[in-house]
Design an enzyme around this catalytic site. Structure first.
Site, PDB file in Angstrom:
ATOM      1  N   GLU A  49      19.862  19.398  53.777  1.00 54.64           N
ATOM      2  CA  GLU A  49      19.305  20.746  53.945  1.00 54.64           C
ATOM      3  C   GLU A  49      18.434  21.167  52.762  1.00 54.64           C
ATOM      4  O   GLU A  49      17.462  21.911  52.933  1.00 54.64           O
ATOM      5  CB  GLU A  49      20.416  21.772  54.165  1.00 54.64           C
ATOM      6  CG  GLU A  49      21.120  21.663  55.519  1.00 54.64           C
ATOM      7  CD  GLU A  49      22.268  20.655  55.523  1.00 54.64           C
ATOM      8  OE1 GLU A  49      22.424  19.918  54.526  1.00 54.64           O
ATOM      9  OE2 GLU A  49      23.018  20.613  56.524  1.00 54.64           O
ATOM     10  N   PHE A  83      36.528  26.355  60.017  1.00 54.67           N
ATOM     11  CA  PHE A  83      35.845  25.114  59.668  1.00 54.67           C
ATOM     12  C   PHE A  83      34.362  25.386  59.441  1.00 54.67           C
ATOM     13  O   PHE A  83      33.712  26.034  60.246  1.00 54.67           O
ATOM     14  CB  PHE A  83      36.035  24.069  60.781  1.00 54.67           C
ATOM     15  CG  PHE A  83      35.283  22.792  60.501  1.00 54.67           C
ATOM     16  CD1 PHE A  83      35.629  22.006  59.411  1.00 54.67           C
ATOM     17  CD2 PHE A  83      34.235  22.400  61.304  1.00 54.67           C
ATOM     18  CE1 PHE A  83      34.936  20.841  59.128  1.00 54.67           C
ATOM     19  CE2 PHE A  83      33.532  21.240  61.033  1.00 54.67           C
ATOM     20  CZ  PHE A  83      33.880  20.453  59.941  1.00 54.67           C
ATOM     21  N   GLN A  84      33.848  24.881  58.359  1.00 60.14           N
ATOM     22  CA  GLN A  84      32.442  25.064  57.945  1.00 60.14           C
ATOM     23  C   GLN A  84      32.068  26.543  57.845  1.00 60.14           C
ATOM     24  O   GLN A  84      30.929  26.915  58.105  1.00 60.14           O
ATOM     25  CB  GLN A  84      31.490  24.303  58.881  1.00 60.14           C
ATOM     26  CG  GLN A  84      31.661  22.789  58.736  1.00 60.14           C
ATOM     27  CD  GLN A  84      30.493  21.984  59.265  1.00 60.14           C
ATOM     28  OE1 GLN A  84      29.859  22.356  60.236  1.00 60.14           O
ATOM     29  NE2 GLN A  84      30.214  20.843  58.631  1.00 60.14           N
ATOM     30  N   LYS A 101      27.778  31.906  65.894  1.00 55.55           N
ATOM     31  CA  LYS A 101      27.548  31.100  67.084  1.00 55.55           C
ATOM     32  C   LYS A 101      27.697  31.911  68.371  1.00 55.55           C
ATOM     33  O   LYS A 101      26.943  31.718  69.325  1.00 55.55           O
ATOM     34  CB  LYS A 101      28.528  29.915  67.082  1.00 55.55           C
ATOM     35  CG  LYS A 101      28.106  28.809  68.023  1.00 55.55           C
ATOM     36  CD  LYS A 101      28.985  27.583  67.855  1.00 55.55           C
ATOM     37  CE  LYS A 101      28.529  26.477  68.806  1.00 55.55           C
ATOM     38  NZ  LYS A 101      29.378  25.276  68.687  1.00 55.55           N
ATOM     39  N   MET A 159      11.970  14.777  29.398  1.00 55.25           N
ATOM     40  CA  MET A 159      11.954  16.089  28.766  1.00 55.25           C
ATOM     41  C   MET A 159      13.289  16.382  28.091  1.00 55.25           C
ATOM     42  O   MET A 159      13.329  16.993  27.023  1.00 55.25           O
ATOM     43  CB  MET A 159      11.620  17.170  29.795  1.00 55.25           C
ATOM     44  CG  MET A 159      11.196  18.482  29.188  1.00 55.25           C
ATOM     45  SD  MET A 159       9.764  18.341  28.098  1.00 55.25           S
ATOM     46  CE  MET A 159       8.430  18.785  29.210  1.00 55.25           C
TER      47      MET A 159
END
Lengths: 184, 588
Positions: B52, B114-115, B164, B482
């Site tokens: 993502e 969940f999630q 959802k 760096m």
């Protein structure tokens, strides 16, 4: 400061060092939607600003508007920055610096529980009358006083009650409004 | 006209109505209804990323190379938390993004389902605004509002969290309307008195300088055109931040190069010594100002910014102008032309003479080598061999990024995409994918470092799936360069974990993904190799082996002023070791 008037506003001695800390009461009109308070206080904690007092409740039900009153401290530059940062939040209608716009009316309510017997108990009741505090709960061993007024008055009342058997204090924080006919 | 449809259908309808052609995303349980709708239509193309984080950076690259709003679609929980870096990146660099996240059904919110994660809570401080949509009848309005908020005023990322059950629920769809937003009405037209005052100050200036930033790019191509016109009309020198490169052509003689920590000597000294500074869409970031109390001490400052909180934040200015850059420059030009002021030509001549003296320092010079490829040389050659092409450049973060900014010169806006504010390693490859998707025929190059490229290397697979011929040009010195440079400056050359001992074979890695892999370690072969990379049809990883210990100069050490720059040519190891004082050490 005895500095010669600089040509430019932009040269300054160390960030923030030259300015005194001031206290400001900000009145913030917001849409009363979920998370709006979290946005405001998240902004304060995320950017390291102070909150000395905070109150919030819906004030115009039909428009779903809430007023958040925040007492904050910082240099005038920081206060200016706080206002601009608040104005960036989407659900905010407007931010007013009540302290800056004239002497604001500031009031607070406190519930103060005091326990004791004998002279101390009588003295507590007598002082409460002077402060126009109401007794809202009592037994033979305690009082709960309700007192409203400027924060300084409440501080004073609590200081005296400390000597007379103060148990605990609950305060609402400051509600403030500008004087005069115009809306703030 | 209101139409009845499901929440998932509304998402697609709103994207359509907003003119969205491409979205970047990754499916998961909580966004399946939206993915099902995607499957059943053809107008909106979905680009499947590999993580993502890649979707968000790709959307950023897409947005920055086109000026449109970038769109990402991710699932709940880990999908949303993986998006956080990209959201923060877009917030810091003011990039318009709409990120749609799935959420567990409303009745499970707060249940540790969940999630599940508190997406609006987590993304509140890293978005311009966010919404959790609990009622399907609010969804269409919020979707359209999201696009408005993302691009209006100072642009930024927004999140719409859709449970959802709301995606399945049926409600009324409303199209985008032009009704003014209830509370968010950023000021775009400047105060005319302030503009007039600014023009008067500019006309009186003896040692003026334009200091421009990403705000010019964000304001649109017209702003860049107006800037060019104003700068040429005045004849004043101009420098820019990392974010603003390309707004003014780097090939022009009034251009001083980038300013700031790794900016040119002439740009920083001009900023330090100027008497009038015209800041246009730039926010006086710490990478620009160096030591604040020694920042341009003798100048009067004009600042144009669309965000009032950017004005007087770090540096106090004399003439603040709140407004959109294009509108403001248009007014400035009009007033300037109508006044046709008498300029102090003699003063300007000696100012330019002073600037030429600083230019003569040749602050970007480096010790050439015939044996190894110097990283600066690699970028110089890359620029020379691609400058006549239709090229877009992205970068990762580190030394290679600064060398790219110093040695790759941009003549047009929206051609340069780099993570400026947040400094996100792993930005460049997905951003290049987004830019390539928007410009399929153009040459898109991610100038990368060997460490950064590994942070989102999985997106190589995305490039193959969508036939995106991006080129990844790695300046490989086997160090986090760096980090190492700072360890040399600050920590007694103790190179704690900044050397990558077991780098992959980048050629084989490229081949494993179905890319072409190339390697070059000889300066004499470099031009041919770069040409071969450009001519290769598909995506290429170019492993450019460069001098391992080269450092990025010039440099303003932390806590120092513009006129205390270190030049690469006259810095000994001892000087590098003691360049930063005790106070500077705590700075970043």
């Amino acid at each position: 400061m005895n500095m010669a008037k600089p040509v430019s506003k932009s040269h300054y001695v160390g960030p923030g060092a030259a300015q005194a800390i001031v206290s400001r009461t900000l009145s913030i009109l917001v849409d009363n939607e979920p998370g709006v308070l979290a946005r405001v206080i998240g902004l304060f904690s995320g950017r390291g600003y102070n909150i000395d007092s905070l109150t919030v409740t819906e004030t115009e039900h039909e428009k779903h508007l809430s007023r958040i009153t925040i007492v904050t401290r910082g240099t005038p530059d920081v206060i200016e920055q706080i206002k601009h940062q608040l104005e960036r939040l989407i659900p905010i209608h407007r931010v007013r610096d009540l302290t800056n716009e004239g002497v604001a009316l500031e009031r607070e309510l406190a519930l103060i529980k005091v326990s004791g017997k004998g002279d101390k108990r009588i003295e507590a009741l007598r002082i409460a009358e002077i402060f126009r505090a109401k007794v809202v709960d009592t037994s033979t061993e305690h009082f709960v006083f309700e007192v409203t007024g400027k924060p300084s008055k409440i501080e004073e009342f609590i200081a005296i009650m400390t000597e007379l058997g103060l148990v605990e204090v609950s305060r609402t924080g400051i509600a403030a409004i500008g004087r005069g006919p115009a809306s703030s | 006209m209101a139409r009845t449809m499901t929440g998932a259908e509304m998402v697609l309808a709103a994207l359509n109505d907003q003119g969205v052609e491409h979205i970047f995303g990754y499916p998961g349980g909580a966004v399946l209804p939206i993915y099902d709708e995607l499957f059943q239509q053809e107008r909106i193309k979905h680009i499947l990323v590999r993580q993502e984080g890649g979707a968000l950076h790709a959307a950023e690259g897409y947005a920055r190379s086109t000026g449109k709003v970038g769109v990402a679609l991710v699932t709940s929980g880990p999908g949303a938390t993986n998006a956080v870096t990209g959201l923060t990146d877009a917030l810091m660099d003011s990039i318009p993004l709409v990120c749609i996240t799935g959420q567990v059904p409303t009745h499970l919110i707060g249940n540790d389902a969940f999630q599940e994660c508190d997406t609006v809570g987590i993304t509140r401080p890293c978005t311009k605004h966010n919404w959790l949509v609990k009622n399907v009848n609010d969804l269409a309005r919020i979707l359209h509002e999201a696009f408005y908020i993302a691009k209006a005023g100072r642009p930024g990322p927004v999140v719409i969290d859709i449970p959802k059950d709301v995606q399945f629920a049926t409600g009324n769809y409303v199209g985008p309307s032009n009704i003014a937003h209830k509370t968010y009405k950023p000021r775009v037209k400047p105060d005319q008195n302030a503009v007039r005052e600014a023009v008067e100050l500019m006309a009186r200036a003896k040692k003026p300088v334009f200091y421009t930033g990403g705000g010019v790019i964000n304001s649109g191509p017209k702003a860049s055109q107006l800037l060019r016109e104003l700068v040429r009309l005045t004849g004043y020198p101009i420098t820019s931040t990392l974010m603003g490169l390309g707004a003014y052509p780097a090939s022009d003689k009034q251009w001083l190069g980038m300013l700031g920590m790794h900016g040119t000597y002439e740009a920083n000294f001009a900023m330090h010594d100027c008497d009038v500074m015209i800041a246009v869409g730039a926010r006086f970031d710490d990478r620009i100002t160096g030591r604040l109390d020694a920042f341009s001490p003798g100048s009067q400052k004009i600042q144009i910014d669309i965000d009032p909180s950017s004005i007087n934040k770090n540096v106090k200015v004399d003439i603040p102008i709140v407004g959109d850059v294009a509108y403001t420059l248009e007014d400035m030009l009009r007033i300037w032309k109508s006044k046709s002021p008498q300029l102090d030509k003699a003063a300007h001549k000696s100012w330019w003479k002073q600037i030429d003296g600083w230019r003569a320092k040749k602050s970007l010079s480096y010790k050439p080598s015939r044996d190894v490829i110097m990283p600066q040389y690699a970028i110089e050659r890359l620029f020379a061999l691609t400058k006549d092409r239709d090229a877009y450049i992205t970068t990762e973060v580190g030394q290679h990024q600064m060398w790219a900014a110093q040695f790759y010169h941009f003549d047009e806006p929206n051609r340069w995409m780099t993570s400026g504010g947040l400094g996100t390693m792993g930005y460049g490859l997905p951003a290049a994918i987004g830019a390539q998707l928007a410009h399929p025929k153009s040459l898109v190059i991610d100038i990368a470092g060997d460490a950064s490229i590994l942070m989102n290397i999985q997106e190589a697979s995305t490039a193959v799936q969508y036939d995106l011929p991006v080129k990844v040009f790695i300046l490989n010195n086997q160090y986090m360069g760096m980090v190492r440079q700072w360890q040399q400056l600050l920590h007694g050359n103790r190179l704690s974990h900044s050397y990558t001992e077991s780098l992959p074979d980048f050629v084989k890695l490229a081949e494993a993904y179905g890319w072409t892999g190339m390697r070059c370690d000889n300066p004499d072969d470099l031009d041919d190799a770069i040409r071969a990379m450009i001519e290769t049809k598909g995506p290429v990883i170019f492993d450019c082996r460069v001098a391992n210990l080269a450092n990025c100069f010039p440099m303003i050490p932390s806590g120092k002023a513009h006129n205390e720059m270190l030049l690469g040519s006259d810095v000994s190891d001892d000087e590098v070791g003691s360049a930063i004082g005790e106070e500077g050490k705590v700075l970043v």
